[in-house]
Design a protein around this motif. Structure first.
Motif, PDB file in Angstrom:
ATOM      1  N   PHE A  65       0.845  -1.192   0.000  1.00  0.00           N
ATOM      2  CA  PHE A  65       0.000   0.000   0.000  1.00  0.00           C
ATOM      3  C   PHE A  65       0.883   1.245   0.000  1.00  0.00           C
ATOM      4  CE2 PHE A  65       0.090  -0.256   4.730  1.00  0.00           C
ATOM      5  CZ  PHE A  65       0.284   1.068   5.059  1.00  0.00           C
ATOM      6  N   VAL A  66       0.438   2.246  -0.776  1.00  0.00           N
ATOM      7  CA  VAL A  66       1.276   3.417  -1.046  1.00  0.00           C
ATOM      8  C   VAL A  66       0.618   4.734  -0.667  1.00  0.00           C
ATOM      9  CG1 VAL A  66       2.525   2.259  -2.907  1.00  0.00           C
ATOM     10  CG2 VAL A  66       0.432   3.531  -3.441  1.00  0.00           C
ATOM     11  N   MET A  67      -0.650   4.700  -0.288  1.00  0.00           N
ATOM     12  CA  MET A  67      -1.330   5.953   0.034  1.00  0.00           C
ATOM     13  C   MET A  67      -2.369   5.720   1.111  1.00  0.00           C
ATOM     14  SD  MET A  67      -2.996   8.682  -2.621  1.00  0.00           S
ATOM     15  CE  MET A  67      -3.885  10.142  -2.074  1.00  0.00           C
ATOM     16  N   ASN A  68      -2.320   6.552   2.154  1.00  0.00           N
ATOM     17  CA  ASN A  68      -3.250   6.475   3.268  1.00  0.00           C
ATOM     18  C   ASN A  68      -4.370   7.494   3.113  1.00  0.00           C
ATOM     19  OD1 ASN A  68      -2.052   4.572   5.382  1.00  0.00           O
ATOM     20  ND2 ASN A  68      -0.305   5.889   4.913  1.00  0.00           N
ATOM     21  N   CYS A  69      -5.381   7.363   3.955  1.00  0.00           N
ATOM     22  CA  CYS A  69      -6.423   8.376   4.040  1.00  0.00           C
ATOM     23  C   CYS A  69      -5.852   9.661   4.622  1.00  0.00           C
ATOM     24  CB  CYS A  69      -7.578   7.894   4.919  1.00  0.00           C
ATOM     25  SG  CYS A  69      -8.463   6.471   4.277  1.00  0.00           S
ATOM     26  N   GLY A  70      -6.532  10.771   4.372  1.00  0.00           N
ATOM     27  CA  GLY A  70      -6.135  12.030   4.963  1.00  0.00           C
ATOM     28  C   GLY A  70      -6.366  12.022   6.463  1.00  0.00           C
ATOM     29  N   LYS A  71      -5.623  12.846   7.167  1.00  0.00           N
ATOM     30  CA  LYS A  71      -5.691  12.880   8.629  1.00  0.00           C
ATOM     31  C   LYS A  71      -6.363  14.132   9.178  1.00  0.00           C
ATOM     32  CE  LYS A  71      -3.425   9.021   8.796  1.00  0.00           C
ATOM     33  NZ  LYS A  71      -4.144   7.768   9.147  1.00  0.00           N
ATOM     34  N   ASP A  72      -6.489  15.184   8.376  1.00  0.00           N
ATOM     35  CA  ASP A  72      -7.107  16.410   8.861  1.00  0.00           C
ATOM     36  C   ASP A  72      -8.612  16.223   9.002  1.00  0.00           C
ATOM     37  OD1 ASP A  72      -4.777  18.042   8.990  1.00  0.00           O
ATOM     38  OD2 ASP A  72      -4.787  18.100   6.800  1.00  0.00           O
ATOM     39  N   TRP A  73      -9.160  16.648  10.115  1.00  0.00           N
ATOM     40  CA  TRP A  73     -10.578  16.414  10.390  1.00  0.00           C
ATOM     41  C   TRP A  73     -11.475  17.065   9.358  1.00  0.00           C
ATOM     42  CZ3 TRP A  73     -13.694  20.624  11.039  1.00  0.00           C
ATOM     43  CH2 TRP A  73     -13.075  21.849  11.349  1.00  0.00           C
TER      44      TRP A  73
END
Length: 487
Positions: free
Chosen positions: A196-204
């Motif tokens: 896997f190379v891309m995660n979900c965004g973390k900013d609310w």
């Protein structure tokens, strides 16, 4: 997009000079949307290091594709990153892990595709029980790189691990023939790794905190740097925490959602709101988001209350038509007509977009796509010069099949090639006997001039996988599932 994390890096992206359209074909594009809001890049790879070389490259990036535009087959010397020649530099531990995954995965897939007729077409199965893609996979975006010596295939796809809570992630697998794939059970830790190379965004406040799925990929070049220094532009669907409801429509089937959300645990008639995003990479593994003009970081927002795309925007797939002319195809649900529809937007730079409207809706009563069309994959036909679209059609009972339409210019004049689907679910008992969708077209450009059709298959027992079908030469009206190479 996680401003609170010191491991993520932001940088300003200079404005990209737009090209003038030579022969505008619609009065809808006389004025283009523009904004003084600077675009920013945020690193979102599982490998959080950002090299000086990558930084300087991004500052000179243009929206001119490298060599052949919109072809699914690309010249390796011009487009494929140097990472493939750097495999000897892998960390030894990660190399051993990937070899183990690759060997077992190839054995499983080979057995699955030849052991019985009910596994026909299956080329990519779920990952192992402890891998990042053990619960769900789909949204294949496939590219083929070819040189005189070899060919290499890349596939970006979404996956989700078992367990709760879990989110959709984007991963990369590679292959030498587009059938047997090397995959990774965890994050890709180097520029020649898989996983896997891309995660979900973390900013609310972000639009992609609950799930991300790849939709389309362009290979762009820098106007100052040539050769192997092309850059990938990945358009993807991001899901946030906001939900949307289908008013006055009581469907007997559920809609696709990340995190495995369905009627039972999310509420009947509700789905997560989605918006389109963009990320760029030099090696296909280390990605940096480009924040769009929407306050959430998305490229464009949903329409107004009475617009056909007021609920969500999903599956943005972008085609390069010419200098300063990029087209985005996406789908939404027209709540007034009660059907899924595909629309188009246009851009000069690939970042700022102007919507042109709906281009396709539901088919005839009783047809395989009566309830609408979604997940379009559009490409230019090299032999005819026209545009070809493969899409996922939704029947009145929720069953998904794959259809095809053509257009002379890729804008408004889309016509279905035939009333029947080009690929339907398999017979009962097979791995994909419930639904087939999320199509991806690849033109082989060989003696047979055949097309490959990659798709997500779903079985009535809940099994999912990625399959492949091939055309009979240039004929795109019917496809047969892959059963093996013919000697």
């Amino acid at each position: 997009m996680d401003s609170s994390s010191s491991s993520l890096t932001s940088m300003a992206l200079p404005s990209l000079k737009p090209y003038n359209l030579k022969n505008p074909t619609s009065t809808l594009i006389q004025s283009w949307s523009c904004s003084h809001k600077p675009n920013t890049l945020t690193l979102v790879s599982s490998n959080h290091s950002l090299t000086t070389k990558f930084q300087s490259f991004l500052l000179h990036c243009s929206t001119k594709p490298d060599t052949n535009t919109n072809n699914d087959t690309h010249n390796k010397n011009n487009n494929e990153p140097n990472s493939l020649s750097n495999k000897n530099h892998k960390e030894s531990q990660q190399e051993e892990e990937n070899e183990a995954f690759s060997s077992a995965s190839s054995s499983l897939q080979s057995s699955s595709s030849t052991s019985s007729l009910c596994s026909r077409g299956l080329v990519f199965d779920l990952g192992f029980s402890n891998s990042w893609d053990s619960e769900d996979i789909g949204s294949p975006v496939v590219k083929r790189f070819q040189s005189d010596e070899e060919e290499r295939w890349y596939m970006w796809y979404h996956g989700r691990p078992k367990g709760k809570p879990s989110n959709d992630l984007i991963g990369l697998a590679i292959s030498s023939n587009g059938v047997h794939w090397e995959r990774g059970g965890g994050p890709a830790k180097s520029s020649s790794d898989v996983g896997f190379v891309m995660n979900c965004g973390k900013d609310w406040w972000g639009f992609d905190t609950r799930g991300i799925r790849p939709s389309g990929l362009l290979i762009m070049s820098s106007y100052r740097v040539r050769g192997s220094n092309a850059v990938y532009w990945l358009y993807y669907t991001g899901y946030g925490s906001e939900s949307v409801e289908f008013r006055d429509h009581s469907f007997e089937f559920s809609f696709d959602n990340p995190n495995g959300l369905n009627h039972e645990n999310f509420g009947k008639g509700k789905i997560l709101k989605s918006l389109p995003g963009l990320a760029i990479s030099q090696d296909g593994r280390n990605w940096a988001r480009i924040e769009g003009e929407h306050h959430s970081g998305a490229l464009i927002d949903v329409g107004k209350e009475k617009d056909w795309d007021s609920l969500f925007i999903s599956s943005p797939q972008v085609v390069y038509h010419g200098n300063g002319d990029l087209r985005m195809y996406y789908h939404s649900f027209d709540k007034e007509k009660g059907e899924f529809c595909i629309g188009i937007a246009r851009s000069r730079d690939g970042i700022r977009w102007l919507k042109l409207g709906k281009i396709m809706g539901g088919g005839k009563v009783g047809s395989f796509d009566e309830l609408g069309v979604m997940n379009a994959c559009v490409t230019r036909n090299k032999s005819g010069g026209n545009y070809v679209m493969v899409y996922e059609g939704v029947g009145s009972n929720g069953r998904r099949c794959i259809g095809v339409a053509v257009s002379p210019d890729g804008l408004m004049e889309w016509v279905r090639v035939q009333d029947e689907a080009i690929l339907m679910p398999s017979d009962e008992g097979c791995w994909d006997d419930k639904d087939v969708g999320s199509p991806c077209f690849v033109y082989m450009d060989n003696e047979e001039n055949e097309w490959r059709l990659y798709y997500r298959g779903v079985g009535n027992g809940g099994r999912v996988g990625i399959g492949m079908a091939v055309s009979e030469g240039k004929d795109i009206r019917s496809f047969r599932r892959w059963t093996g190479f013919h000697v």
